[in-house]
Write a protein that holds these residues in place. Structure first.
Motif, PDB file in Angstrom:
ATOM      1  N   SER A  34       0.999  -1.103   0.180  1.00 45.00           N
ATOM      2  CA  SER A  34      -0.067   0.158  -0.004  1.00 45.00           C
ATOM      3  C   SER A  34       1.050   1.117   0.002  1.00 45.00           C
ATOM      4  O   SER A  34       0.471   2.417  -0.038  1.00 45.00           O
ATOM      5  CB  SER A  34      -0.794   0.086   1.459  1.00 45.00           C
ATOM      6  OG  SER A  34      -0.102   0.031   2.328  1.00 45.00           O
ATOM      7  N   MET A  35       1.990   1.076   0.244  1.00 48.71           N
ATOM      8  CA  MET A  35       3.036   2.282   0.324  1.00 48.71           C
ATOM      9  C   MET A  35       4.191   2.161  -0.977  1.00 48.71           C
ATOM     10  O   MET A  35       4.567   1.068  -1.178  1.00 48.71           O
ATOM     11  CB  MET A  35       3.887   2.330   1.625  1.00 48.71           C
ATOM     12  CG  MET A  35       3.036   2.577   2.779  1.00 48.71           C
ATOM     13  SD  MET A  35       3.763   2.420   4.179  1.00 48.71           S
ATOM     14  CE  MET A  35       5.021   3.570   4.175  1.00 48.71           C
ATOM     15  N   SER A  36       4.715   3.324  -1.543  1.00 50.69           N
ATOM     16  CA  SER A  36       5.561   3.232  -2.515  1.00 50.69           C
ATOM     17  C   SER A  36       6.964   3.129  -1.861  1.00 50.69           C
ATOM     18  O   SER A  36       7.174   3.067  -0.771  1.00 50.69           O
ATOM     19  CB  SER A  36       5.522   4.436  -3.335  1.00 50.69           C
ATOM     20  OG  SER A  36       5.986   5.549  -2.564  1.00 50.69           O
ATOM     21  N   ARG A  37       7.912   2.765  -2.591  1.00 51.14           N
ATOM     22  CA  ARG A  37       9.070   2.700  -1.961  1.00 51.14           C
ATOM     23  C   ARG A  37       9.743   3.902  -1.440  1.00 51.14           C
ATOM     24  O   ARG A  37      10.256   3.650  -0.227  1.00 51.14           O
ATOM     25  CB  ARG A  37      10.281   2.313  -3.134  1.00 51.14           C
ATOM     26  CG  ARG A  37      11.519   2.113  -2.728  1.00 51.14           C
ATOM     27  CD  ARG A  37      12.316   1.308  -4.127  1.00 51.14           C
ATOM     28  NE  ARG A  37      13.820   1.409  -3.616  1.00 51.14           N
ATOM     29  CZ  ARG A  37      14.538   0.284  -2.849  1.00 51.14           C
ATOM     30  NH1 ARG A  37      13.824  -0.717  -2.502  1.00 51.14           N
ATOM     31  NH2 ARG A  37      15.699   0.320  -2.813  1.00 51.14           N
ATOM     32  N   SER A  38       9.619   4.808  -1.799  1.00 54.33           N
ATOM     33  CA  SER A  38      10.126   6.239  -1.364  1.00 54.33           C
ATOM     34  C   SER A  38       9.256   6.359   0.135  1.00 54.33           C
ATOM     35  O   SER A  38       9.853   7.086   1.014  1.00 54.33           O
ATOM     36  CB  SER A  38       9.756   7.494  -2.037  1.00 54.33           C
ATOM     37  OG  SER A  38       8.367   7.657  -2.463  1.00 54.33           O
ATOM     38  N   GLU A  39       7.840   5.971   0.244  1.00 56.48           N
ATOM     39  CA  GLU A  39       7.245   6.285   1.233  1.00 56.48           C
ATOM     40  C   GLU A  39       7.704   5.523   2.455  1.00 56.48           C
ATOM     41  O   GLU A  39       7.857   5.627   3.603  1.00 56.48           O
ATOM     42  CB  GLU A  39       5.675   5.867   1.229  1.00 56.48           C
ATOM     43  CG  GLU A  39       4.805   6.979   0.348  1.00 56.48           C
ATOM     44  CD  GLU A  39       3.547   6.778  -0.097  1.00 56.48           C
ATOM     45  OE1 GLU A  39       2.760   7.474  -0.248  1.00 56.48           O
ATOM     46  OE2 GLU A  39       3.386   5.260   0.027  1.00 56.48           O
ATOM     47  N   VAL A  40       8.241   4.177   2.203  1.00 57.00           N
ATOM     48  CA  VAL A  40       8.787   3.152   2.933  1.00 57.00           C
ATOM     49  C   VAL A  40       9.994   3.793   3.590  1.00 57.00           C
ATOM     50  O   VAL A  40      10.491   3.631   4.752  1.00 57.00           O
ATOM     51  CB  VAL A  40       8.829   1.826   2.452  1.00 57.00           C
ATOM     52  CG1 VAL A  40       9.792   0.827   3.271  1.00 57.00           C
ATOM     53  CG2 VAL A  40       7.632   1.358   2.115  1.00 57.00           C
ATOM     54  N   LYS A  41      10.831   4.254   2.508  1.00 59.41           N
ATOM     55  CA  LYS A  41      12.304   4.910   3.065  1.00 59.41           C
ATOM     56  C   LYS A  41      12.090   6.029   4.094  1.00 59.41           C
ATOM     57  O   LYS A  41      12.790   5.923   4.925  1.00 59.41           O
ATOM     58  CB  LYS A  41      12.992   5.522   1.550  1.00 59.41           C
ATOM     59  CG  LYS A  41      13.598   4.221   0.772  1.00 59.41           C
ATOM     60  CD  LYS A  41      14.545   4.786  -0.237  1.00 59.41           C
ATOM     61  CE  LYS A  41      15.320   3.584  -0.757  1.00 59.41           C
ATOM     62  NZ  LYS A  41      16.247   4.173  -1.775  1.00 59.41           N
ATOM     63  N   ALA A  42      11.300   6.825   3.852  1.00 56.46           N
ATOM     64  CA  ALA A  42      10.733   7.847   4.637  1.00 56.46           C
ATOM     65  C   ALA A  42      10.192   7.341   5.953  1.00 56.46           C
ATOM     66  O   ALA A  42      10.831   8.087   7.065  1.00 56.46           O
ATOM     67  CB  ALA A  42       9.823   9.005   4.038  1.00 56.46           C
ATOM     68  N   ALA A  43       9.523   6.394   5.850  1.00 54.06           N
ATOM     69  CA  ALA A  43       9.063   5.913   7.131  1.00 54.06           C
ATOM     70  C   ALA A  43      10.193   5.103   8.350  1.00 54.06           C
ATOM     71  O   ALA A  43      10.308   5.296   9.429  1.00 54.06           O
ATOM     72  CB  ALA A  43       8.065   4.635   7.070  1.00 54.06           C
ATOM     73  N   VAL A  44      11.101   4.567   7.394  1.00 53.28           N
ATOM     74  CA  VAL A  44      12.318   4.012   7.918  1.00 53.28           C
ATOM     75  C   VAL A  44      13.029   5.044   8.534  1.00 53.28           C
ATOM     76  O   VAL A  44      13.769   5.052   9.675  1.00 53.28           O
ATOM     77  CB  VAL A  44      13.138   2.748   7.029  1.00 53.28           C
ATOM     78  CG1 VAL A  44      14.606   2.508   7.595  1.00 53.28           C
ATOM     79  CG2 VAL A  44      12.280   1.666   6.819  1.00 53.28           C
ATOM     80  N   ALA A  45      13.538   5.926   7.690  1.00 52.55           N
ATOM     81  CA  ALA A  45      14.291   7.060   8.246  1.00 52.55           C
ATOM     82  C   ALA A  45      13.752   8.030   9.541  1.00 52.55           C
ATOM     83  O   ALA A  45      14.458   8.298  10.559  1.00 52.55           O
ATOM     84  CB  ALA A  45      14.568   8.222   7.075  1.00 52.55           C
ATOM     85  N   ASP A  46      12.337   7.868   9.386  1.00 54.10           N
ATOM     86  CA  ASP A  46      11.620   8.615  10.581  1.00 54.10           C
ATOM     87  C   ASP A  46      11.838   7.919  11.819  1.00 54.10           C
ATOM     88  O   ASP A  46      12.070   8.334  12.915  1.00 54.10           O
ATOM     89  CB  ASP A  46      10.047   8.890  10.325  1.00 54.10           C
ATOM     90  CG  ASP A  46       9.412   9.906  11.306  1.00 54.10           C
ATOM     91  OD1 ASP A  46       9.869  10.641  11.710  1.00 54.10           O
ATOM     92  OD2 ASP A  46       8.237   9.154  11.497  1.00 54.10           O
ATOM     93  N   ALA A  47      11.615   6.492  11.712  1.00 48.86           N
ATOM     94  CA  ALA A  47      11.723   5.755  12.911  1.00 48.86           C
ATOM     95  C   ALA A  47      13.411   5.514  13.411  1.00 48.86           C
ATOM     96  O   ALA A  47      13.556   5.576  14.603  1.00 48.86           O
ATOM     97  CB  ALA A  47      11.536   4.248  12.516  1.00 48.86           C
ATOM     98  N   LYS A  48      14.296   5.785  12.506  1.00 45.47           N
ATOM     99  CA  LYS A  48      15.576   5.892  12.950  1.00 45.47           C
ATOM    100  C   LYS A  48      15.695   6.982  13.776  1.00 45.47           C
ATOM    101  O   LYS A  48      16.522   7.076  14.828  1.00 45.47           O
ATOM    102  CB  LYS A  48      16.588   5.751  11.500  1.00 45.47           C
ATOM    103  CG  LYS A  48      17.070   4.405  11.440  1.00 45.47           C
ATOM    104  CD  LYS A  48      17.855   4.533  10.105  1.00 45.47           C
ATOM    105  CE  LYS A  48      18.205   3.232   9.335  1.00 45.47           C
ATOM    106  NZ  LYS A  48      19.205   3.211   8.479  1.00 45.47           N
TER     107      LYS A  48
END
Length: 92
Positions: A34-48
């Motif tokens: 349900s999420m694009s690759r850039s959205e997933v990368k942004a979510a991972v960076a936010d969690a980090k």
């Protein structure tokens, strides 16, 4: 008699593996996220950045070491005394 037993065993073993074809077809269906690759990368960076990203499941299951009231020497001497008196437990 032996031939009928062998036939029954062969048929029952075939039935045990009958569902594997359906499992193989289910594994071939592509995953649609349900999420694009850039959205997933942004979510991972936010969690980090927040420090909430876990790299393993073991980190969530770690237990805090509890402080003991007795020292290692006290526990060791108690064990030695128990072994010498042969009274490991009241029920034995």
């Amino acid at each position: 008699m032996n031939k009928s037993i062998i036939a029954i065993l062969l048929l029952s073993s075939a039935a045990a593996f009958a569902n594997e074809a359906a499992d193989e077809q289910a594994n071939r269906t592509p995953f649609i996220g349900s999420m694009s690759r850039s959205e997933v990368k942004a979510a991972v960076a936010d969690a980090k950045a927040k420090g909430t990203l876990r790299f393993d499941e073991y980190a969530a299951n770690r237990q805090q070491a509890s402080g003991s009231a007795r020292t290692r020497a006290e526990v060791r001497s108690e064990g030695i005394q128990t072994a010498r008196s042969h009274a490991a437990h009241e029920l034995y």
